[in-house]
Motif scaffolding. Structure first.
Motif, PDB file in Angstrom:
ATOM      1  N   ARG A  35     -21.476  32.520  -6.448  1.00 38.10           N
ATOM      2  CA  ARG A  35     -22.342  31.723  -7.310  1.00 38.10           C
ATOM      3  C   ARG A  35     -23.483  31.130  -6.498  1.00 38.10           C
ATOM      4  NH1 ARG A  35     -20.356  27.057 -11.593  1.00 38.10           N
ATOM      5  NH2 ARG A  35     -22.216  27.111 -12.920  1.00 38.10           N
ATOM      6  N   LEU A  64     -31.348  31.998 -17.785  1.00 38.73           N
ATOM      7  CA  LEU A  64     -30.497  32.385 -16.664  1.00 38.73           C
ATOM      8  C   LEU A  64     -29.023  32.376 -17.052  1.00 38.73           C
ATOM      9  CD1 LEU A  64     -32.343  30.370 -13.866  1.00 38.73           C
ATOM     10  CD2 LEU A  64     -32.105  32.862 -13.926  1.00 38.73           C
ATOM     11  N   ASP A  65     -28.614  31.351 -17.800  1.00 40.18           N
ATOM     12  CA  ASP A  65     -27.222  31.273 -18.247  1.00 40.18           C
ATOM     13  C   ASP A  65     -26.887  32.394 -19.227  1.00 40.18           C
ATOM     14  OD1 ASP A  65     -26.713  29.097 -16.679  1.00 40.18           O
ATOM     15  OD2 ASP A  65     -26.915  27.618 -18.285  1.00 40.18           O
ATOM     16  N   THR A  66     -27.864  32.765 -20.048  1.00 39.65           N
ATOM     17  CA  THR A  66     -27.635  33.824 -21.030  1.00 39.65           C
ATOM     18  C   THR A  66     -27.518  35.184 -20.353  1.00 39.65           C
ATOM     19  OG1 THR A  66     -28.844  32.593 -22.730  1.00 39.65           O
ATOM     20  CG2 THR A  66     -28.562  34.946 -23.087  1.00 39.65           C
ATOM     21  N   MET A  67     -28.372  35.422 -19.367  1.00 47.72           N
ATOM     22  CA  MET A  67     -28.377  36.721 -18.695  1.00 47.72           C
ATOM     23  C   MET A  67     -27.182  36.898 -17.768  1.00 47.72           C
ATOM     24  SD  MET A  67     -32.326  37.431 -17.734  1.00 47.72           S
ATOM     25  CE  MET A  67     -31.840  39.033 -17.123  1.00 47.72           C
ATOM     26  N   ARG A  68     -26.890  35.854 -17.018  1.00 47.60           N
ATOM     27  CA  ARG A  68     -25.826  35.951 -16.007  1.00 47.60           C
ATOM     28  C   ARG A  68     -24.926  34.721 -16.114  1.00 47.60           C
ATOM     29  NH1 ARG A  68     -28.448  39.107 -11.706  1.00 47.60           N
ATOM     30  NH2 ARG A  68     -26.965  38.283 -10.199  1.00 47.60           N
ATOM     31  N   ASP A 125     -23.050  32.715 -13.069  1.00 47.37           N
ATOM     32  CA  ASP A 125     -23.521  33.158 -11.752  1.00 47.37           C
ATOM     33  C   ASP A 125     -24.324  32.098 -11.013  1.00 47.37           C
ATOM     34  OD1 ASP A 125     -22.331  35.535 -12.203  1.00 47.37           O
ATOM     35  OD2 ASP A 125     -24.129  36.779 -12.056  1.00 47.37           O
ATOM     36  N   PHE A 126     -24.902  31.135 -11.761  1.00 50.25           N
ATOM     37  CA  PHE A 126     -25.819  30.186 -11.138  1.00 50.25           C
ATOM     38  C   PHE A 126     -25.454  28.751 -11.458  1.00 50.25           C
ATOM     39  CE2 PHE A 126     -28.507  33.974 -12.254  1.00 50.25           C
ATOM     40  CZ  PHE A 126     -28.601  34.478 -10.967  1.00 50.25           C
ATOM     41  N   ALA A 171     -35.120  37.337 -15.447  1.00 48.48           N
ATOM     42  CA  ALA A 171     -34.727  38.642 -14.905  1.00 48.48           C
ATOM     43  C   ALA A 171     -35.337  38.873 -13.529  1.00 48.48           C
ATOM     44  CB  ALA A 171     -35.146  39.749 -15.872  1.00 48.48           C
ATOM     45  N   CYS A 219     -33.518  36.713 -10.988  1.00 51.38           N
ATOM     46  CA  CYS A 219     -32.219  37.319 -10.661  1.00 51.38           C
ATOM     47  C   CYS A 219     -32.405  38.473  -9.678  1.00 51.38           C
ATOM     48  CB  CYS A 219     -31.531  37.820 -11.924  1.00 51.38           C
ATOM     49  SG  CYS A 219     -30.947  36.512 -13.023  1.00 51.38           S
ATOM     50  N   GLU A 220     -33.451  39.256  -9.896  1.00 54.97           N
ATOM     51  CA  GLU A 220     -33.730  40.371  -8.994  1.00 54.97           C
ATOM     52  C   GLU A 220     -34.037  39.868  -7.583  1.00 54.97           C
ATOM     53  OE1 GLU A 220     -36.878  44.125  -8.540  1.00 54.97           O
ATOM     54  OE2 GLU A 220     -37.015  42.740 -10.228  1.00 54.97           O
ATOM     55  N   ASP A 263     -30.775  38.951  -6.069  1.00 52.50           N
ATOM     56  CA  ASP A 263     -29.984  40.145  -5.781  1.00 52.50           C
ATOM     57  C   ASP A 263     -30.488  40.849  -4.533  1.00 52.50           C
ATOM     58  OD1 ASP A 263     -28.390  39.691  -7.957  1.00 52.50           O
ATOM     59  OD2 ASP A 263     -29.461  41.065  -9.283  1.00 52.50           O
TER      60      ASP A 263
END
Length: 492
Positions: free
Chosen positions: A100, A125-129, A132-133, A472, A475-476, A479
């Motif tokens: 996380r 961010l919460d919706t996509m992942r 995770d954060f 997105a 997040c990239e 990543d």
């Protein structure tokens, strides 16, 4: 002129006092532990790793230090928070599940748009992942600044009501000498407190959503990395048709711009094409989704689905000439198309204005008076046009709902460019005069083909997926920062 001179004199005096305090190491109230503790912790968190060049490669060093960082923060977070004297609202680091990431979003509540966009990005961010954060939204200047910098919000609210003051402040601070002086003053006064904030949050990424949240955080992160920043840093510009020069810092990894006009300004300030990404302005989650049927909304909101609806919005604080606009529009609509239209007046937090409007009678037209509302998306879906000040968030949301816009006012500086964004886009007009506003609105209501064409153009200018697209990209970035392949490649 006298006021400006006194302000400058006060700033110089406070600057000299700050220099004297700095020389005595009194700038930080806990100087005995602040300097060594901050230095050691930051050095451990952001220690030098793989030598890399360019934007994405800088983030690869994070992976090799993640275990060390998490261990350090877990062991020392309680003691460090107690020593540094941070409040319980500072959201200091705590144990997170493996993998996380912490994202620190920096804002200042000078106007409601910065926090609204930050919350939209958080939701995306919460919706996509999901899970995770760990996202923290921090009003950096109010929560961690020292006087007078912690009074930005009150100062902004006062200046916004006296536009000549705001105009003077905005354009004066855009000049290089004044901007440099303000930066030095802020650094002397707030650097140590801001450093504490970043230590406590220990972010894997920093996102600035305010023009005054670039310089010092970037400098702190660079200092922490021993001269090379290791933490990804992104700016999300929340102005629409124009922007203050302090939005654009050449040291950021990515700068998200909402429009072509702001992109041009960023390029003029020296940002490279590779640093800029244009997705639009992040708006509230309710605007990402398809709205309910109008028939159901009309029943829930107490409106008629068979009448033309004019939405008159005065902003979150209910400022401006909203009362005169409602009076003029109601009188004109009642005369031009009696019984065929309804008006919704949103007074925001101005309870006194709300009460006055409720006590008035408007024969020939229904006027529904509301205070601060949470369902703006639904009211915009019901409306056929909107009368509003030229705030970027309201314009972006109205575009998504395809609303023709009658702009009634704008704040000099950053909102001035929003007027041509609407008028040249072919989906609105501008006038500060209530009678002209009322006449224009009535003309639209009596010309359905024109309303339909303006609605189409508004939707063409909309960016409903802006928050998701920006999320997105962020997040990239994270990543890439933890990708083993990228890390090994950079090492070789």
């Amino acid at each position: 002129f006298s006021l400006i001179c006194h302000m400058c004199l006060a700033m110089v005096v406070h600057l000299l006092a700050s220099v004297a305090a700095w020389s005595r190491r009194d700038l930080c109230s806990q100087s005995a532990h602040c300097a060594p503790e901050s230095k050691n912790v930051l050095s451990a968190i952001f220690s030098r790793g793989i030598a890399a060049e360019g934007g994405l490669n800088r983030w690869t060093s994070l992976r090799s230090h993640r275990a060390q960082q998490n261990t350090l923060l877990t062991d020392n977070s309680e003691g460090r928070m107690r020593k540094l004297g941070t409040s319980s609202t500072s959201a200091g680091p705590s144990r997170l599940p493996e993998g996380r990431k912490r994202i620190l979003i920096l804002i200042s509540d000078t106007g409601g748009g910065h926090r609204a966009s930050a919350q939209a990005l958080h939701a995306a961010l919460d919706t996509m992942r999901p899970g995770d954060f760990d996202v923290s939204i921090v009003d950096l200047w109010t929560e961690h600044g020292r006087w007078p910098h912690n009074q930005f919000v009150k100062g902004y609210q006062g200046a916004a009501k006296r536009q000549w003051i705001w105009r003077t402040m905005y354009y004066t601070s855009s000049t290089w000498p004044v901007a440099k002086l303000l930066k030095v003053h802020a650094k002397l006064n707030c650097f140590c407190n801001f450093e504490k904030c970043i230590v406590e949050h220990a972010p894997s990424m920093v996102v600035s959503m305010h023009p005054l949240c670039q310089d010092l955080p970037l400098e702190i992160l660079t200092k922490a990395g021993g001269g090379e920043r290791r933490v990804p840093f992104a700016t999300v510009v929340t102005d629409l048709g124009g922007a203050h020069p302090t939005w654009f810092h050449k040291g950021v990894d990515v700068c998200f711009v909402p429009s072509k006009a702001v992109r041009v300004l960023a390029e003029k300030k020296g940002l490279a094409a590779g640093q800029l990404r244009q997705h639009g302005l992040p708006v509230r989650q309710s605007f990402w989704e398809a709205p309910p049927p109008k028939e159901a909304l009309a029943q829930e909101l107490g409106l008629s689905d068979s009448r033309k609806t004019v939405l008159v919005v005065g902003g979150g604080d209910g400022v401006g000439s909203l009362e005169k606009i409602v009076d003029a529009t109601a009188a004109k609509v009642a005369k031009a198309c009696p019984g065929e239209a309804q008006i919704v007046a949103v007074c925001g937090k101005n309870a006194e204005l709300q009460q006055r409007l409720k006590e008035k009678k408007y024969p020939g037209v229904d006027v529904q008076v509301e205070g601060f509302i949470q369902r703006m998306s639904d009211y915009m879906e019901m409306a056929d046009c909107i009368v509003t000040k030229a705030g970027p968030g309201t314009i972006a949301e109205a575009c998504i709902r395809g609303l023709p816009m009658m702009l009634s006012s704008f704040l000099p500086g950053q909102e001035a460019g929003n007027v041509p964004f609407v008028t040249q886009g072919g989906f609105g007009a501008y006038s500060p005069r209530p009678r002209v506003i009322a006449k224009k609105v009535c003309t639209w209501l009596q010309d359905p083909p024109q309303l339909e064409e303006m609605s189409r153009r508004a939707r063409e200018a909309a960016s409903p997926s802006a928050a998701v697209d920006i999320a997105a990209d962020l997040c990239e970035m994270l990543d890439v920062a933890k990708s083993p392949d990228v890390a090994e490649s950079a090492a070789k």
